[in-house]
Scaffold this motif. Structure first.
Motif, PDB file in Angstrom:
ATOM      1  N   PRO A   1     -34.749  95.063   9.077  1.00 22.91           N
ATOM      2  CA  PRO A   1     -33.898  95.955   8.286  1.00 22.91           C
ATOM      3  C   PRO A   1     -32.944  95.182   7.383  1.00 22.91           C
ATOM      4  CG  PRO A   1     -33.012  95.768  10.484  1.00 22.91           C
ATOM      5  CD  PRO A   1     -34.278  94.943  10.473  1.00 22.91           C
ATOM      6  N   GLU A   2     -32.469  95.871   6.372  1.00 23.27           N
ATOM      7  CA  GLU A   2     -31.536  95.299   5.393  1.00 23.27           C
ATOM      8  C   GLU A   2     -30.460  96.335   5.085  1.00 23.27           C
ATOM      9  OE1 GLU A   2     -29.621  92.971   2.568  1.00 23.27           O
ATOM     10  OE2 GLU A   2     -31.216  92.348   3.940  1.00 23.27           O
ATOM     11  N   PRO A   3     -29.179  95.987   5.170  1.00 20.42           N
ATOM     12  CA  PRO A   3     -28.107  96.928   4.804  1.00 20.42           C
ATOM     13  C   PRO A   3     -27.863  96.885   3.293  1.00 20.42           C
ATOM     14  CG  PRO A   3     -27.144  94.944   5.715  1.00 20.42           C
ATOM     15  CD  PRO A   3     -28.634  94.742   5.750  1.00 20.42           C
ATOM     16  N   PHE A   4     -28.726  97.530   2.543  1.00 21.90           N
ATOM     17  CA  PHE A   4     -28.716  97.451   1.083  1.00 21.90           C
ATOM     18  C   PHE A   4     -27.314  97.677   0.516  1.00 21.90           C
ATOM     19  CE2 PHE A   4     -33.038  98.581   2.234  1.00 21.90           C
ATOM     20  CZ  PHE A   4     -33.796  97.756   1.428  1.00 21.90           C
ATOM     21  N   ALA A   5     -26.914  96.780  -0.383  1.00 19.78           N
ATOM     22  CA  ALA A   5     -25.601  96.873  -1.019  1.00 19.78           C
ATOM     23  C   ALA A   5     -25.698  97.695  -2.291  1.00 19.78           C
ATOM     24  CB  ALA A   5     -25.068  95.479  -1.345  1.00 19.78           C
ATOM     25  N   ASP A   6     -24.714  98.545  -2.504  1.00 18.11           N
ATOM     26  CA  ASP A   6     -24.641  99.346  -3.717  1.00 18.11           C
ATOM     27  C   ASP A   6     -23.919  98.534  -4.793  1.00 18.11           C
ATOM     28  OD1 ASP A   6     -23.799 101.280  -5.734  1.00 18.11           O
ATOM     29  OD2 ASP A   6     -24.314 102.826  -4.278  1.00 18.11           O
ATOM     30  N   ALA A   7     -24.526  98.421  -5.972  1.00 17.82           N
ATOM     31  CA  ALA A   7     -23.921  97.652  -7.052  1.00 17.82           C
ATOM     32  C   ALA A   7     -22.561  98.196  -7.457  1.00 17.82           C
ATOM     33  CB  ALA A   7     -24.853  97.611  -8.262  1.00 17.82           C
ATOM     34  N   ASP A   8     -22.332  99.490  -7.249  1.00 18.08           N
ATOM     35  CA  ASP A   8     -21.018 100.053  -7.549  1.00 18.08           C
ATOM     36  C   ASP A   8     -19.957  99.508  -6.598  1.00 18.08           C
ATOM     37  OD1 ASP A   8     -21.625 101.711  -9.784  1.00 18.08           O
ATOM     38  OD2 ASP A   8     -22.563 103.151  -8.440  1.00 18.08           O
ATOM     39  N   ASP A   9     -20.314  99.335  -5.324  1.00 17.37           N
ATOM     40  CA  ASP A   9     -19.383  98.717  -4.380  1.00 17.37           C
ATOM     41  C   ASP A   9     -19.082  97.275  -4.779  1.00 17.37           C
ATOM     42  OD1 ASP A   9     -19.056 100.920  -2.735  1.00 17.37           O
ATOM     43  OD2 ASP A   9     -20.624 100.323  -1.330  1.00 17.37           O
TER      44      ASP A   9
END
Length: 276
Positions: A152-160
């Motif tokens: 699994p990967e905790p995908f980062a939001d570019a807005d964050d």
């Protein structure tokens, strides 16, 4: 706070995070110089003659290296640029770095050793890769083929990422901090594709293939060998579980929770970008 008479240089200003950082700064009336090869005052990582003009009158830099800090030659480029920035009078650098990448951490050490206020923003897989990058076309086709399995990967939001970078560029209390930016939960790539399918109301299949087959497909589509090698590195080395645990960088930097992948999927679906 940022002096209105001094500039913030945002590198990779046409990229997923750089564009967002520049837009947010301008919305705050912070003077911005967008650093890219297509800018009126161009910046090119491969042409060091463009660096000094881009750094003139700059107070702070959002330092995003293309193609990635894990790419060959990145430490030499980061060292030379950091030296040029210090010589130009830059006082604050916010470095976009990679989670779980030893090569990126070597670049971090270069920036951290410089006589500037530094902040490191670490992240790995962007949620926006599914909507603003190489995974958009497969999503539109309804058939995503990747060598990613059950890790699994905790995908980062570019807005964050952009919100954290802007806070570090403009505010106090972020100097000397390393922020690891992730989403609040980890998903496999298959689960992420399923979230997108739910948000769009369309069937989107996920198919796992061996990494050798994936690399061969990339070559067959004409991708340069360095890009093939980099994507292979991401799927075989970085996506080995080392980054599976969500981190608290957004909370520490901004005092709020990070955006969830499901929220990203619903918001993005509403724009129509995933509508064939």
């Amino acid at each position: 706070m940022t002096n209105s008479n001094e500039l913030t240089l945002v590198l990779a200003a046409n990229g997923k995070t750089g564009r967002r950082v520049a837009d947010r700064l301008e919305a705050r009336d912070v003077p911005v110089r967008r650093g890219s090869r297509s800018a009126d005052l161009p910046f090119d990582w491969n042409d060091r003659d463009t660096w000094a003009p881009a750094l003139r009158d700059v107070r702070a830099v959002y330092l995003a290296y293309y193609p990635d800090l894990a790419a060959p030659g990145a430490p030499d480029a980061i060292r030379a640029f950091t030296d040029a920035a210090v010589a130009a009078g830059v006082r604050r650098i916010v470095l976009l770095s990679g989670r779980g990448e030893e090569e990126a951490q070597a670049c971090e050490r270069i920036v951290r050793a410089a006589p500037v206020e530094w902040t490191v923003v670490r992240c790995s897989w962007f949620a926006q890769n599914f909507s603003e990058d190489y995974l958009l076309e497969p999503v539109l086709a309804g058939h995503v083929v990747l060598p990613a399995g059950s890790v699994p990967e905790p995908f980062a939001d570019a807005d964050d990422i952009a919100d954290v970078a802007v806070a570090a560029l403009t505010g106090d209390g972020h100097a000397g901090q390393v922020y690891e930016i992730t989403g609040p939960r980890a998903l496999t790539f298959a689960e992420a594709v399923d979230e997108i399918a739910k948000a769009t109301g369309r069937p989107i299949a996920y198919v796992q293939v061996p990494v050798e087959e994936y690399a061969g497909t990339l070559r067959a589509h004409g991708l340069p060998e360095d890009i093939v090698a980099f994507l292979t590195y991401l799927f075989t080395t970085v996506l080995d579980g080392r980054n599976a645990e969500p981190q608290d960088g957004v909370r520490r930097a901004l005092g709020r929770e990070p955006n969830d992948f499901a929220d990203y999927a619903h918001t993005t679906a509403a724009t129509g970008v995933w509508t064939p």
